[in-house]
Design an enzyme around this catalytic site. Sequence first.
Site, PDB file in Angstrom:
ATOM      1  N   CYS A 138       0.805  -1.234   0.000  1.00 45.13           N
ATOM      2  CA  CYS A 138       0.000   0.000   0.000  1.00 45.13           C
ATOM      3  C   CYS A 138       0.834   1.278   0.000  1.00 45.13           C
ATOM      4  O   CYS A 138       0.272   2.368  -0.030  1.00 45.13           O
ATOM      5  CB  CYS A 138      -0.969  -0.017   1.173  1.00 45.13           C
ATOM      6  SG  CYS A 138      -2.048  -1.451   1.106  1.00 45.13           S
ATOM      7  N   HIS A 263      -2.178   7.797   7.054  1.00 40.29           N
ATOM      8  CA  HIS A 263      -2.518   6.627   6.229  1.00 40.29           C
ATOM      9  C   HIS A 263      -3.947   6.209   6.578  1.00 40.29           C
ATOM     10  O   HIS A 263      -4.746   5.966   5.694  1.00 40.29           O
ATOM     11  CB  HIS A 263      -1.523   5.501   6.480  1.00 40.29           C
ATOM     12  CG  HIS A 263      -1.672   4.351   5.550  1.00 40.29           C
ATOM     13  ND1 HIS A 263      -1.650   4.495   4.185  1.00 40.29           N
ATOM     14  CD2 HIS A 263      -1.860   3.013   5.789  1.00 40.29           C
ATOM     15  CE1 HIS A 263      -1.826   3.300   3.618  1.00 40.29           C
ATOM     16  NE2 HIS A 263      -1.948   2.400   4.570  1.00 40.29           N
ATOM     17  N   HIS A 298      -9.816   2.456   0.314  1.00 37.44           N
ATOM     18  CA  HIS A 298      -8.372   2.199   0.367  1.00 37.44           C
ATOM     19  C   HIS A 298      -7.966   1.720  -1.028  1.00 37.44           C
ATOM     20  O   HIS A 298      -8.291   0.605  -1.434  1.00 37.44           O
ATOM     21  CB  HIS A 298      -8.050   1.155   1.424  1.00 37.44           C
ATOM     22  CG  HIS A 298      -6.582   1.007   1.696  1.00 37.44           C
ATOM     23  ND1 HIS A 298      -5.615   1.549   0.884  1.00 37.44           N
ATOM     24  CD2 HIS A 298      -5.915   0.371   2.698  1.00 37.44           C
ATOM     25  CE1 HIS A 298      -4.419   1.267   1.368  1.00 37.44           C
ATOM     26  NE2 HIS A 298      -4.570   0.550   2.473  1.00 37.44           N
TER      27      HIS A 298
END
Lengths: 371, 282
Positions: A138, A263, A298
């Site tokens: 990610c 994040h 996400h």
Amino acid sequence: MTRAVYLRGAQAHCAAGVDAGAIAATCRAATPAPADVRFRSLGNEIVLPYFRAAGVEAATPALAARALGDADRGTPRLGLYFGSSSAGIAAHERAYVEARAAGRDDFPIHSPDQSRSARRLHDTLGLRGPYYTLSTACSSAANALLYASFALRDGVLDEALAVGVEEENQVSQQGFFSMMLATRTRSRPFDARRDGIVLGECAAALHLSATRGAARWQLLGGASLCDVSHPTNPSPQRIADTIVAALADAGVAPREVAAIKAHGTGTRANDLAEALGLRQVFGDTVPPFTSLKPVFGHTLGACGALETAAFVACLERGFVPATAGFEEEDDELGIAPLRAPAPWRGGIVLLNYFGFGGNNCSLLLRELPPC
Amino acid sequence: MLNIAGFGRHVGALGAAPEDLRAQLLALGVSVRRVNRFIELALLGALRCRANGGDIGADAALYAAAETPMLNDCVKALRSTIAEQRPPTPFEFMNISGNMAGFYIAQQLGIGGPQLAVARRHGGLEAGFELLGISHRSHRRALLGCVDEGVWPLDEQRERLGLAADATLYESSHWFHIDADCATPLARVAALLPQAEYGAIETELRALPGGTRIALHPRLERDAPPLPATLERLPGHDLRGQGACAEALYRYLDSGAAGPWCHLSRGEDGLWSLLRAQPGAS
């Protein structure tokens, strides 16, 4: 040689739209409603929320071209840095599904090549410089930005295109479901009731340059460090180490950071580690911070490009976005994200990106005074 | 140029059944649970590199190049989700992340710097050297590897890769320890940024000292470009896939790195890559 690195252009294609104004407006609005994704698992139908942005693959060359603007695409001193977590698995998945539907006795994945998407984009845009596919889960696109900035800073390249792409695919959806990291409701980063992520897809591209032009932002620096304490759960200490290393690389003191894009995935472990890591660096004066994942989902390996583009779009419109849908503070975290948009008055921002495999990456951007 | 302080590899021709890599890791005193074959393969090569070159350093960077990381598990995951309608298990899924091999290597070797998985068709190792060269001033030490995993059944894998039915397949894991402060480097290596025009490569080749040995990527062996007569062409080797450049560099180092050397390749994109090395003492 150490040169300044400027952000000359940013474009995105995501569930919130394709225009920076529309994306910023969605970030200002209340919690957006994701679509559904359905799949069967062990005989049961599973329904999960999903932030869909149709046509990601097809949209990527055009948005990358827009981000590059009038940059000379034929120069060998323009590099492409491509970040993706699933890196083409969606295409292999489609081919396998089609073959099975056509009754062919096929096997998954023909001509495997994780760099194919980058290579095709490189060819389509007519680029002649180097290209790299970075895969750090990610934080992939965030590392693409960071390594592009290193090359510009060192004088190896003059221009760079950092791209993040993540396409809808069943393996990712079912994988996060299998790991019990996918919520069935909505993403609630830093909220006491958070219970997982909502996935999304997108493409985003940022043009970095060693010359300012009309740029409003400078990429001051950043850092990427490995956390070997756990393959999927980050530790507060290593998050703090990464932020401290990024601040040092950028020559920025903690008190100079005016806002933070966290994040903020909405999982129990990530948000706890990030909050504790931020407190370790900033003490009792953690700058206003937010998570954009309730807006876009996400977007995994692409979030470094999308969220950087979107955060900048919001700041340029005078506000630090709130964490959409945040309601209930978690005492264990000791800090809470913005509940409402805050005015942006310029300065330096910190952007955090973390990935499986202990990949932590932090970036620092500074808004420049008008030319 | 980057100082090479150590190197190591694992290379195996693929037989009817996979070689037991876990047993080889255990023989090196390493037991890692719930990892896939790609991770085992990467770890095995990296451990051999450490055995030859000493400790890597806690602040080191770790870059792993692979064209198709975790291919076995990706194939398995697609079969389970699509053909069997069964989600991948948590470990199957999390091990798919291309950077997960780097995690386990970093954990075993005590490395805490940046950890990247990098891919570029026919040029992964060169891409790693390019990235390391750029950031090297902030990370004085690094471990750079190139991993090519075997996938069974082999007939399916040959078809997947577009190879002849009788083609011998290999798996490989090559690793190079780079240390800017190494007092006695084995060799010094630099990667030229990829070039679209052969003319730029030819200029570089002509500038190399006479007697420089040149290894060609297998894709170029049958259709080699015009090479300066001052270069000494090396024979090819059997690793024809993504480990080709790494194997050529390994052989150069293993032979004692006695003189200047280079490796030339050209990707499907038409870009030329040149990796060059010289003895560490020069």
